[in-house]
Design a protein around this motif. Structure first.
Motif, PDB file in Angstrom:
ATOM      1  N   LEU A  62     115.444  18.093  37.759  1.00  0.00           N
ATOM      2  CA  LEU A  62     116.290  16.916  37.572  1.00  0.00           C
ATOM      3  C   LEU A  62     116.045  15.895  38.687  1.00  0.00           C
ATOM      4  CD1 LEU A  62     118.579  15.593  35.930  1.00  0.00           C
ATOM      5  CD2 LEU A  62     120.178  16.746  37.473  1.00  0.00           C
ATOM      6  N   GLY A  63     115.923  16.397  39.915  1.00  0.00           N
ATOM      7  CA  GLY A  63     115.648  15.504  41.041  1.00  0.00           C
ATOM      8  C   GLY A  63     114.302  14.805  40.897  1.00  0.00           C
ATOM      9  N   ARG A  64     113.316  15.514  40.396  1.00  0.00           N
ATOM     10  CA  ARG A  64     112.000  14.907  40.186  1.00  0.00           C
ATOM     11  C   ARG A  64     112.039  13.836  39.108  1.00  0.00           C
ATOM     12  NH1 ARG A  64     108.122  20.234  40.338  1.00  0.00           N
ATOM     13  NH2 ARG A  64     108.366  20.650  42.556  1.00  0.00           N
ATOM     14  N   ARG A  65     112.797  14.094  38.039  1.00  0.00           N
ATOM     15  CA  ARG A  65     112.912  13.098  36.969  1.00  0.00           C
ATOM     16  C   ARG A  65     113.611  11.841  37.470  1.00  0.00           C
ATOM     17  NH1 ARG A  65     115.287  15.031  31.572  1.00  0.00           N
ATOM     18  NH2 ARG A  65     114.599  12.943  31.049  1.00  0.00           N
ATOM     19  N   PHE A  66     114.637  12.029  38.309  1.00  0.00           N
ATOM     20  CA  PHE A  66     115.340  10.878  38.868  1.00  0.00           C
ATOM     21  C   PHE A  66     114.426  10.099  39.814  1.00  0.00           C
ATOM     22  CE2 PHE A  66     118.206   9.194  42.251  1.00  0.00           C
ATOM     23  CZ  PHE A  66     118.783   8.191  41.491  1.00  0.00           C
ATOM     24  N   ALA A  67     113.661  10.818  40.631  1.00  0.00           N
ATOM     25  CA  ALA A  67     112.756  10.152  41.568  1.00  0.00           C
ATOM     26  C   ALA A  67     111.637   9.420  40.838  1.00  0.00           C
ATOM     27  CB  ALA A  67     112.164  11.176  42.532  1.00  0.00           C
ATOM     28  N   ALA A  68     111.222   9.934  39.692  1.00  0.00           N
ATOM     29  CA  ALA A  68     110.156   9.287  38.931  1.00  0.00           C
ATOM     30  C   ALA A  68     110.667   8.099  38.119  1.00  0.00           C
ATOM     31  CB  ALA A  68     109.491  10.304  37.999  1.00  0.00           C
ATOM     32  N   GLY A  69     111.984   7.946  38.033  1.00  0.00           N
ATOM     33  CA  GLY A  69     112.544   6.824  37.295  1.00  0.00           C
ATOM     34  C   GLY A  69     112.723   7.099  35.819  1.00  0.00           C
ATOM     35  N   GLU A  70     112.643   8.351  35.413  1.00  0.00           N
ATOM     36  CA  GLU A  70     112.822   8.695  33.991  1.00  0.00           C
ATOM     37  C   GLU A  70     114.284   8.611  33.574  1.00  0.00           C
ATOM     38  OE1 GLU A  70     111.070  12.475  33.157  1.00  0.00           O
ATOM     39  OE2 GLU A  70     109.190  11.964  34.149  1.00  0.00           O
ATOM     40  N   ILE A  71     115.194   8.889  34.512  1.00  0.00           N
ATOM     41  CA  ILE A  71     116.624   8.809  34.216  1.00  0.00           C
ATOM     42  C   ILE A  71     117.284   7.928  35.270  1.00  0.00           C
ATOM     43  CG2 ILE A  71     116.750  11.038  33.029  1.00  0.00           C
ATOM     44  CD1 ILE A  71     117.783  12.279  35.592  1.00  0.00           C
ATOM     45  N   ASP A  72     118.420   7.330  34.890  1.00  0.00           N
ATOM     46  CA  ASP A  72     119.119   6.466  35.846  1.00  0.00           C
ATOM     47  C   ASP A  72     120.113   7.290  36.670  1.00  0.00           C
ATOM     48  OD1 ASP A  72     120.969   6.981  33.886  1.00  0.00           O
ATOM     49  OD2 ASP A  72     121.604   4.906  33.623  1.00  0.00           O
ATOM     50  N   GLU A  73     120.804   6.626  37.590  1.00  0.00           N
ATOM     51  CA  GLU A  73     121.680   7.330  38.522  1.00  0.00           C
ATOM     52  C   GLU A  73     122.880   7.965  37.826  1.00  0.00           C
ATOM     53  OE1 GLU A  73     124.036   6.509  42.727  1.00  0.00           O
ATOM     54  OE2 GLU A  73     123.047   4.843  41.691  1.00  0.00           O
ATOM     55  N   ASP A  74     123.461   7.253  36.855  1.00  0.00           N
ATOM     56  CA  ASP A  74     124.618   7.812  36.146  1.00  0.00           C
ATOM     57  C   ASP A  74     124.247   9.092  35.406  1.00  0.00           C
ATOM     58  OD1 ASP A  74     126.272   5.774  37.024  1.00  0.00           O
ATOM     59  OD2 ASP A  74     125.798   4.489  35.300  1.00  0.00           O
ATOM     60  N   GLU A  75     123.113   9.050  34.716  1.00  0.00           N
ATOM     61  CA  GLU A  75     122.677  10.242  33.983  1.00  0.00           C
ATOM     62  C   GLU A  75     122.333  11.377  34.941  1.00  0.00           C
ATOM     63  OE1 GLU A  75     119.485  11.538  30.527  1.00  0.00           O
ATOM     64  OE2 GLU A  75     119.563   9.469  31.223  1.00  0.00           O
ATOM     65  N   TYR A  76     121.755  11.027  36.095  1.00  0.00           N
ATOM     66  CA  TYR A  76     121.433  12.041  37.090  1.00  0.00           C
ATOM     67  C   TYR A  76     122.694  12.777  37.550  1.00  0.00           C
ATOM     68  CZ  TYR A  76     120.309  14.058  41.642  1.00  0.00           C
ATOM     69  OH  TYR A  76     120.181  14.904  42.699  1.00  0.00           O
ATOM     70  N   TRP A  77     123.750  12.018  37.925  1.00  0.00           N
ATOM     71  CA  TRP A  77     124.970  12.659  38.420  1.00  0.00           C
ATOM     72  C   TRP A  77     125.685  13.438  37.330  1.00  0.00           C
ATOM     73  CZ3 TRP A  77     125.312  13.586  43.218  1.00  0.00           C
ATOM     74  CH2 TRP A  77     124.774  12.717  44.160  1.00  0.00           C
ATOM     75  N   ARG A  78     125.639  12.914  36.107  1.00  0.00           N
ATOM     76  CA  ARG A  78     126.271  13.628  34.996  1.00  0.00           C
ATOM     77  C   ARG A  78     125.589  14.968  34.757  1.00  0.00           C
ATOM     78  NH1 ARG A  78     125.042  12.368  29.570  1.00  0.00           N
ATOM     79  NH2 ARG A  78     124.025  10.573  30.486  1.00  0.00           N
ATOM     80  N   ARG A  79     124.284  14.965  34.713  1.00  0.00           N
ATOM     81  CA  ARG A  79     123.538  16.210  34.478  1.00  0.00           C
ATOM     82  C   ARG A  79     123.640  17.149  35.680  1.00  0.00           C
ATOM     83  NH1 ARG A  79     118.260  15.329  30.844  1.00  0.00           N
ATOM     84  NH2 ARG A  79     119.164  13.921  29.325  1.00  0.00           N
ATOM     85  N   LEU A  80     123.686  16.576  36.872  1.00  0.00           N
ATOM     86  CA  LEU A  80     123.804  17.414  38.059  1.00  0.00           C
ATOM     87  C   LEU A  80     125.145  18.145  38.082  1.00  0.00           C
ATOM     88  CD1 LEU A  80     122.418  18.279  40.694  1.00  0.00           C
ATOM     89  CD2 LEU A  80     123.598  16.375  41.809  1.00  0.00           C
ATOM     90  N   SER A  81     126.208  17.485  37.632  1.00  0.00           N
ATOM     91  CA  SER A  81     127.515  18.150  37.605  1.00  0.00           C
ATOM     92  C   SER A  81     127.514  19.303  36.599  1.00  0.00           C
ATOM     93  CB  SER A  81     128.622  17.154  37.285  1.00  0.00           C
ATOM     94  OG  SER A  81     128.481  16.660  35.970  1.00  0.00           O
ATOM     95  N   VAL A  82     126.842  19.126  35.471  1.00  0.00           N
ATOM     96  CA  VAL A  82     126.734  20.217  34.493  1.00  0.00           C
ATOM     97  C   VAL A  82     125.916  21.371  35.071  1.00  0.00           C
ATOM     98  CG1 VAL A  82     125.787  20.856  32.242  1.00  0.00           C
ATOM     99  CG2 VAL A  82     127.028  18.702  32.509  1.00  0.00           C
ATOM    100  N   LEU A  83     124.801  21.045  35.712  1.00  0.00           N
ATOM    101  CA  LEU A  83     123.986  22.095  36.314  1.00  0.00           C
ATOM    102  C   LEU A  83     124.703  22.779  37.459  1.00  0.00           C
ATOM    103  CD1 LEU A  83     120.441  20.455  36.343  1.00  0.00           C
ATOM    104  CD2 LEU A  83     121.230  22.344  34.933  1.00  0.00           C
ATOM    105  N   ASP A  84     125.514  22.031  38.197  1.00  0.00           N
ATOM    106  CA  ASP A  84     126.253  22.618  39.306  1.00  0.00           C
ATOM    107  C   ASP A  84     127.278  23.624  38.807  1.00  0.00           C
ATOM    108  OD1 ASP A  84     126.600  22.910  42.012  1.00  0.00           O
ATOM    109  OD2 ASP A  84     128.205  21.406  42.110  1.00  0.00           O
ATOM    110  N   GLU A  85     127.832  23.387  37.618  1.00  0.00           N
ATOM    111  CA  GLU A  85     128.759  24.351  37.034  1.00  0.00           C
ATOM    112  C   GLU A  85     128.030  25.633  36.659  1.00  0.00           C
ATOM    113  OE1 GLU A  85     130.679  22.563  33.731  1.00  0.00           O
ATOM    114  OE2 GLU A  85     131.659  21.014  34.919  1.00  0.00           O
ATOM    115  N   GLN A  86     126.813  25.523  36.147  1.00  0.00           N
ATOM    116  CA  GLN A  86     126.070  26.701  35.705  1.00  0.00           C
ATOM    117  C   GLN A  86     125.329  27.382  36.856  1.00  0.00           C
ATOM    118  OE1 GLN A  86     123.480  25.354  32.607  1.00  0.00           O
ATOM    119  NE2 GLN A  86     125.135  25.130  31.114  1.00  0.00           N
ATOM    120  N   PHE A  87     124.694  26.582  37.725  1.00  0.00           N
ATOM    121  CA  PHE A  87     123.858  27.134  38.782  1.00  0.00           C
ATOM    122  C   PHE A  87     124.433  26.855  40.161  1.00  0.00           C
ATOM    123  CE2 PHE A  87     121.040  26.126  35.221  1.00  0.00           C
ATOM    124  CZ  PHE A  87     120.463  27.362  35.033  1.00  0.00           C
ATOM    125  N   GLY A  88     125.720  26.591  40.227  1.00  0.00           N
ATOM    126  CA  GLY A  88     126.342  26.234  41.479  1.00  0.00           C
ATOM    127  C   GLY A  88     126.418  27.393  42.468  1.00  0.00           C
TER     128      GLY A  88
END
Length: 96
Positions: A62-88
């Motif tokens: 997810l961090g690589r996709r955000f750094a490459a510009g494939e996703i914007d900041e809002d989508e990054y934080w939204r997906r990160l919160s979901v991943l943090d629930e599963q892989f936190g």
């Protein structure tokens, strides 16, 4: 018909000396390039210690996709919160 061998000259063996020294120089250059290319690790350490893991974690992807510009900041934080629930830190990779 005099040839170099019969006339007392050095003969074809004179070619061995430059070939020998060329082989010595090439061997030295090759040795220096191989050992200098390893940097500070030294020749005794394997190259596998510097390689990336076989499967990167979802958070890393997810961090690589955000750094490459494939996703914007809002989508990054939204997906990160979901991943943090599963892989936190608290859940150890399992779904709650």
């Amino acid at each position: 018909m005099n040839t170099l061998v019969h006339s007392g000259g050095p003969g074809p063996w004179i070619l061995l000396f430059p070939l020998f020294w060329a082989a010595v120089v090439l061997g030295g250059v090759t040795l220096l390039r191989r050992t200098a290319g390893r940097g500070r690790r030294g020749p005794w350490q394997a190259r596998t210690t510097q390689e990336a893991p076989a499967e990167p974690s979802p958070v890393t992807l997810l961090g690589r996709r955000f750094a490459a510009g494939e996703i914007d900041e809002d989508e990054y934080w939204r997906r990160l919160s979901v991943l943090d629930e599963q892989f936190g830190r608290g859940s150890r990779g399992g779904a709650a």
